[in-house]
Design a protein around this motif. Structure first.
Motif, mmCIF file in Angstrom:
data_model
loop_
_atom_site.group_PDB
_atom_site.id
_atom_site.type_symbol
_atom_site.label_atom_id
_atom_site.label_comp_id
_atom_site.label_asym_id
_atom_site.label_seq_id
_atom_site.Cartn_x
_atom_site.Cartn_y
_atom_site.Cartn_z
ATOM 1 N N ALA A 140 0.832 -1.207 0.000
ATOM 2 C CA ALA A 140 0.000 0.000 0.000
ATOM 3 C C ALA A 140 0.866 1.255 0.000
ATOM 4 O O ALA A 140 0.603 2.211 -0.737
ATOM 5 N N ARG A 141 1.929 1.252 0.818
ATOM 6 C CA ARG A 141 2.822 2.416 0.873
ATOM 7 C C ARG A 141 3.537 2.643 -0.453
ATOM 8 O O ARG A 141 3.796 3.776 -0.851
ATOM 9 N N MET A 142 3.854 1.556 -1.137
ATOM 10 C CA MET A 142 4.594 1.661 -2.391
ATOM 11 C C MET A 142 3.692 1.879 -3.605
ATOM 12 O O MET A 142 4.177 2.050 -4.724
ATOM 13 N N GLY A 143 2.372 1.843 -3.400
ATOM 14 C CA GLY A 143 1.448 2.064 -4.504
ATOM 15 C C GLY A 143 1.186 0.848 -5.359
ATOM 16 O O GLY A 143 0.678 0.963 -6.476
ATOM 17 N N VAL A 144 1.558 -0.352 -4.847
ATOM 18 C CA VAL A 144 1.267 -1.599 -5.575
ATOM 19 C C VAL A 144 -0.150 -2.013 -5.213
ATOM 20 O O VAL A 144 -0.391 -2.659 -4.191
ATOM 21 N N ASP A 145 -1.096 -1.638 -6.022
ATOM 22 C CA ASP A 145 -2.508 -1.793 -5.686
ATOM 23 C C ASP A 145 -3.128 -3.098 -6.169
ATOM 24 O O ASP A 145 -4.149 -3.547 -5.638
ATOM 25 N N VAL A 146 -2.563 -3.719 -7.207
ATOM 26 C CA VAL A 146 -3.163 -4.926 -7.791
ATOM 27 C C VAL A 146 -2.642 -6.154 -7.051
ATOM 28 O O VAL A 146 -1.428 -6.372 -6.968
ATOM 29 N N MET A 147 -3.555 -6.953 -6.499
ATOM 30 C CA MET A 147 -3.150 -8.142 -5.755
ATOM 31 C C MET A 147 -4.194 -9.235 -5.866
ATOM 32 O O MET A 147 -5.381 -8.960 -6.100
ATOM 33 N N THR A 148 -3.759 -10.471 -5.691
ATOM 34 C CA THR A 148 -4.647 -11.616 -5.838
ATOM 35 C C THR A 148 -5.208 -12.075 -4.501
ATOM 36 O O THR A 148 -4.667 -11.779 -3.444
ATOM 37 N N PHE A 149 -6.302 -12.836 -4.577
ATOM 38 C CA PHE A 149 -6.902 -13.463 -3.396
ATOM 39 C C PHE A 149 -7.615 -14.729 -3.842
ATOM 40 O O PHE A 149 -7.977 -14.883 -5.012
ATOM 41 N N ASP A 150 -7.824 -15.655 -2.895
ATOM 42 C CA ASP A 150 -8.585 -16.859 -3.220
ATOM 43 C C ASP A 150 -9.400 -17.364 -2.040
ATOM 44 O O ASP A 150 -9.862 -18.510 -2.039
ATOM 45 N N SER A 151 -9.598 -16.502 -1.017
ATOM 46 C CA SER A 151 -10.340 -16.945 0.164
ATOM 47 C C SER A 151 -11.035 -15.761 0.820
ATOM 48 O O SER A 151 -10.658 -14.595 0.626
ATOM 49 N N GLU A 152 -12.034 -16.068 1.626
ATOM 50 C CA GLU A 152 -12.749 -15.037 2.363
ATOM 51 C C GLU A 152 -11.849 -14.407 3.426
ATOM 52 O O GLU A 152 -11.919 -13.199 3.686
ATOM 53 N N THR A 153 -10.980 -15.211 4.045
ATOM 54 C CA THR A 153 -10.058 -14.693 5.054
ATOM 55 C C THR A 153 -9.174 -13.600 4.471
ATOM 56 O O THR A 153 -8.931 -12.560 5.100
#
Length: 447
Positions: free
Chosen positions: A118-131
């Motif tokens: 977040a601090r570095m501006g890397v906004d795109v990220m993956t997920f595969d669970s509700e947690t």
């Protein structure tokens, strides 16, 4: 200051990684294992990728090989980067890569790593669970999310679906709805068919699933679906090609995403890294085993790199490595085995092989050693890690040198390749007075 041995050597004329390795080994003082890294192989593979899959942007998987020169070269060519940790994001951004060219492609991220992204501006990220969705909601609610689905190849060198990826039919629809309820923005779908996949049709299946999820996501409130990440799995050996898989991918993209503005990226790792690195290892000992009732005589060769070093790929990446004498010979191959230098009985590189007779002091070469080797190697038992000697053809260097964030001091034009390769010794607790030779103990900026 840059150490002479760690500069990039600019070469002219006819040369190969093997001929370069022979020149280094012939110096006579070289004892430690070393790599020859052919920058031109990386560049050629980038251009091949762009030619065969013009719609698919390569985002290099840093975990495959984080050698800074490799990463810097790919950045200069214009690739994006698949990072899985804070350290990988630090590496890539340290060479000037913009955050928009990075995807944080780890579906199970540590909290501190999300905060750093977040601090570095890397906004795109993956997920595969509700947690993971709950964690992101708390730590980075403005993230642009990519749901990772599971779609495994029938056969892969390293299956990944056993660890990551939600089921595209039973789990993904619910997760898309949960993200919408939480006010999180999902912008795309990703998958990974498995590292070193041997099935090409799997990409068609995965792209079909992705198309269905794009439609579903839009219906539950995710109106900015714009990214498809087709992951990795591409071959990288010298004698492999991505032509067949490119035909499948291009056709599937045209069928399911033709005419759309969806951005398509991939996460090739071994495709760029494997063939660019050739390892040279010294035979430092041998042991002759007599013939038994139903077997021939057998020779055990001990080399200065093993499964705790570069050949961890044998254990963890399921690679089938091939040894060849570095110096050409016409002698007849004989049954043998190749062992690493440590005192561990498991340190076996090749339990069965066929090589011409070797003496202590001879060298073996191993091609295709750039993928999942260097980042995992350790100096177990006190044996040093191989150092990388980078080489580039003069004409290619002239076309690339202004693209790199490197200075003229990082390069040496012509002259012989020499050793030794041993890393600098650890300094004593009380440093001695510096001498005129103290500069050789300074690490290169590339490493």
């Amino acid at each position: 200051m840059i150490v002479e041995e760690e500069r990039i050597r600019v070469l002219e004329g006819d040369w190969t990684p093997l001929s370069v390795a022979r020149e280094i080994a012939a110096d006579g003082v070289q004892e430690d294992p070393f790599y020859v890294m052919d920058v031109g192989e990386v560049v050629a593979r980038y251009h091949q990728w762009r030619e065969l899959m013009p719609r698919v942007e390569p985002f290099y998987a840093v975990k495959c090989n984080d050698d800074k020169l490799l990463v810097t070269t790919l950045a200069a060519l214009g690739t994006g980067f698949d990072c899985a940790s804070k350290a990988e994001i630090e590496l890539v951004t340290s060479i000037g890569v913009r955050p928009e060219r990075i995807i944080f492609a780890n579906p199970a991220k540590m909290a501190s790593h999300i905060k750093y992204a977040a601090r570095m501006g890397v906004d795109v990220m993956t997920f595969d669970s509700e947690t993971e969705l709950m964690k992101i909601k708390q730590l980075m609610p403005h993230a642009q999310l990519v749901i990772r689905i599971r779609c495994d190849a029938a056969s892969a060198q390293c299956p990944l679906g056993i660890k990551f990826g939600c089921d595209p039919v039973t789990e993904a629809p619910r997760l898309l709805k949960v993200a919408a309820v939480l006010g999180l923005e999902v912008i795309g779908v990703s998958f990974h068919v498995g590292s070193g996949a041997s099935e090409t049709a799997v990409y068609l299946r995965a792209i079909q699933y992705s198309r269905a999820l794009f439609t579903l996501a839009a219906s539950v409130g995710h109106s900015r679906m714009s990214l498809l990440d087709i992951g990795g799995g591409f071959p990288g050996g010298l004698h492999t090609s991505i032509q067949e898989v490119a035909v499948v991918i291009n056709s599937a993209l045209e069928t399911y995403f033709g005419g759309s503005n969806v951005r398509v990226i991939a996460e090739p790792g071994r495709y760029f890294a494997a063939a660019a690195y050739t390892l040279a290892a010294l035979v430092h000992a041998k042991r002759e085993l007599p013939a038994k009732e139903e077997s021939e005589p057998h020779t055990m060769y001990f080399i200065n790199d093993g499964v705790y070093g570069s050949f961890n790929c044998v254990l963890y990446d399921h690679q089938q490595v091939v040894a060849q004498p570095l110096m050409p010979t016409s002698e007849k191959p004989q049954p043998c085995s190749v062992w690493g230098p440590t005192c561990d009985g498991l340190d076996c590189v090749l339990p069965t092989a066929s090589l011409p007779p070797l003496r202590a002091g001879n060298w073996l070469a191993f091609r295709d050693m750039g993928a999942y080797t260097l980042p995992v190697a350790s100096p177990f038992n006190g044996f040093p890690l191989p150092r990388v000697r980078a080489v580039i053809d003069r004409q290619l260097w002239l076309s690339l040198k202004n693209m790199w964030p490197l200075t003229e001091s990082h390069f040496v034009v012509g002259s012989r390749m020499t050793g030794p390769q041993s890393p600098p010794a650890s300094p004593p607790l009380t440093p001695p007075p510096q001498t005129e030779h103290a500069g050789v103990f300074v690490e290169c900026a590339l490493k």
